[in-house]
Structure formats: structure tokens, C-alpha cells
Design an enzyme around this catalytic site. Structure first.
Site: not given
Ligand SMILES: O=C(O)CCC(=O)C(=O)O
Ligand SMILES: [Fe+2]
Length: 333
Positions: A211, A267, A277
Site C-alpha cells: 500500500h 510498501h 513483530r
Molecule cells: O509495520 C510496518 O513495518 C509497516 C506499517 C505500515 O506500513 C502502516 O502501518 O501503514
Molecule cells: Fe504504511
């Protein structure tokens, strides 16, 4: 464990219907090169020029070339970050049923707890994660909660909000417009924190689907486990984790405002087979009425003017109709 959402039970038909290890898309998300993002030491901002200006230029270059970078010596102490992490662990460890009752449980708005992807029809559409989505305005009302010790959350949120504001102003200045736009238009009631937890997953899946963020700018704090991936020069790369750093990424609104100078890049997060995590993201957003238009006077606008409200509505409509967000391409001139 009764704190984990019932992923296996809920999505068992998707597991039965897919042979994930044979899928090309899984190979693409698992076999990627690990890169260290450009790292910027923010103590340089308190030095005299020219070092201070060089630091601002480095920030702008990273936003232009990568759309993503890490900052160290960012002014948020290890103590504040560790307390925040401890709270996250505690809150996600609550029984699943309590988390679903979010509003009573934590004094935050109903519906702030999310997990999985209710609309997924195959494993590649499933996000293997749970999250609390907490508007900044709810953070001050967490005081009575016995579960979420509000001082740490509050402290983290306040500091991260001011860091986001500072970086947005530097980026505005460096795009040729010394601007109070972000100061005037960022609104606490639309900014929010998202606490993410990615439980271990026996097969490689998305923890969070690919996204772009629909905001001005995001500040992400992640632990040492790793799993964040992004698109660089058309290829997915894995981001080397650094628990000392905060990760900054440009959102769609900043890309439009900067007329494509700064990049809002795709990403995602991928799961780990054995380790859970955690991450927390702060999203810097304007009021819904804020009109986003190009700040550049010497280059034709790439996107038409739109309000944040219009943008959000379009994203929601596209997700409903097509199952995914189209985002900025919808607003091309
Ligand atoms: O947890 C992550 O590394 C990415 C989180 C992310 O992209 C978001 O919360 O929009
Ligand atoms: Fe994000």
C-alpha cells in the site's frame, strides 16, 4: 494462545485452497535483497549553517529518491520508546475477546481494533496482523484506562507528532516554498497512531498488504525483527531494521502537494515464521476540508486539486468496488 486472533480457524478454507510455496508472488515477497535506508542524523539540525542546510538537503533528497528514510538522534529517548513498546506488548497480550470490545477495554473509539482482512478471497489478499487504530484525540482520554498506561503513550505520541511536523516543514521549505501550510492544516483529530502486531506465521504471507499511505507523512517505529519492504527502482527490497532509528515515509498527499517531487512509495510488511513483530506508525494528516494542490509555480500540476475528504472517499469507494486502493492516479490532470 487466547490473545491471538483466530487466523487459522477463520481463514482455513483459504489455506486449504492455496499452495503458497508454489506461488510466484510469495517468491517475490520473500526472496528480496536487504538494504539499509538513507540514515540522517538529526543532531545536525541544531548545528550552524552550512551543516544544518546540508542536513535539510539530505532529508529532501531521500524523500525524492526513496520516499523513505531513517532518522537517528531524533530526540525521542530510548526510555520513551521502550515504555511505548512495553505497553504495546501488554495491550496485545490481552485476551482476543477483550481486544474486540476495544471501546470499553481501552477507552478508545469503538472499532479501533482490526485484524486480518475480512474481504480476502485468497491468501495473497490476507494481512496477517492485528492493529489498534487510535486517533490522537483519543489519546488524551486514555487516562482512566487501567490497561493502557496513558503517560507513555501520550509522551510518545506528542513527541512523534512534533517530529513529524518539523520534518514536514523542512520538506516544504526545500520544495521551494517556505511554508506554514503543514502547521496550519495538520489537525490533531485526523492524525492517528496505529499499533501493529504481526504474529509468527508458519508460511510466508503479507503481514500488511502492499500500500501507500494516504497522509502527508508517516513516522514508523519498528523493533529488530524486520519485515518492512518497499519498492525501490521498480523492485521490492527489504528494509534493514534499526531499533535506534525512526523510519519516515512520504504519503500520497505530500507527493501531490510537492507535484511528484517527493515520492509516496508502495510498501508492505511480511511475516516471520517464528518471531512476532511490533511496530507503531504515526500518520500526519490534514483536516478533511484541506485542499491539496501543487505548491510548484513553475511546472504544470500533475494532479488536480482535491480535498482530503474527497481523497478518502475515493479510496474507500475503490477498495469497496475493486478490492484495492487506486490512490493518486485517480487524480491525474
Ligand atoms: O509495520 C510496518 O513495518 C509497516 C506499517 C505500515 O506500513 C502502516 O502501518 O501503514
Ligand atoms: Fe504504511
Amino acid at each position: 494462545m487466547d490473545s491471538d486472533p483466530p487466523f487459522h480457524e477463520t481463514y482455513k478454507t483459504l489455506f486449504a485452497a492455496t499452495k503458497p510455496l508454489n506461488n510466484d508472488w510469495l517468491a517475490a515477497v520473500t526472496a528480496v535483497e536487504e538494504l539499509e535506508l538513507p540514515s540522517i542524523d538529526l543532531t545536525r539540525l541544531s548545528l550552524e549553517s552550512p551543516e544544518k542546510e546540508r542536513c535539510k538537503n539530505d532529508i529532501a533528497r531521500a524523500a525524492n529518491e526513496w520516499g523513505f528514510f531513517q532518522v537517528v538522534n531524533h530526540g525521542i529517548s530510548r526510555d520513551v520508546l521502550e515504555k511505548m513498546r512495553d505497553e504495546k506488548v501488554k495491550v496485545f497480550k490481552q485476551p482476543f475477546q477483550h481486544k474486540c470490545r476495544g471501546d470499553k477495554f481501552m477507552n478508545v473509539s469503538a472499532g479501533s481494533y482490526r485484524w486480518g482482512t475480512p474481504t480476502a478471497t485468497c491468501l495473497r489478499q490476507l494481512s496477517w496482523s492485528e492493529a489498534f487504530h487510535i486517533p490522537m484525540t483519543d489519546i488524551s482520554s486514555l487516562g482512566d484506562s487501567s490497561t493502557f498506561s496513558s503517560p507513555s503513550l501520550h509522551q510518545f505520541a506528542t513527541k512523534v507528532a512534533s517530529l513529524a511536523q518539523k520534518l514536514a516543514e523542512i520538506l516544504a521549505e526545500k520544495s521551494g516554498k517556505k511554508s506554514t501550510f503543514f502547521q496550519e492544516n495538520s489537525l490533531l483529530s485526523t492524525c492517528y497512531l496505529r499499533l501493529n502486531r504481526y504474529p509468527p506465521c508458519p508460511i510466508p504471507l503479507f503481514g500488511l498488504m502492499p500500500h501507500t499511505d494516504s497522509d502527508f507523512l508517516t513516522v514508523l517505529y519498528q523493533d529488530q525483527v524486520g519485515g518492512l519492504q518497499l519498492v525501490k527502482d521498480g523492485k521490492w527490497v527489504a528494509v534493514k531494521p534499526n531499533p535506534e532509528a525512526l523510519f519516515i515515509n512520504i504519503g500520497d498527499l505530500f507527493q501531490a502537494w510537492s507535484n511528484d517531487c517527493y515520492k509516496s512509495v508502495q510498501h508492505c510488511a511480511v511475516t516471520n515464521p517464528t518471531k512476532e513483530r511490533f511496530s507503531v506508525a504515526y500518520f500526519l494528516c490534514p483536516s478533511y476540508d484541506t485542499v491539496i494542490e501543487s505548491c510548484s509555480s513553475n511546472k504544470p500540476s500533475v494532479y488536480r486539486r482535491f480535498s482530503f475528504k474527497e481523497y478518502r472517499q475515493q479510496v474507500q469507494e475503490d477498495v469497496q468496488n475493486y478490492g484495492y486502493k487506486i490512490g493518486l492516479p485517480r487524480f491525474l490532470v
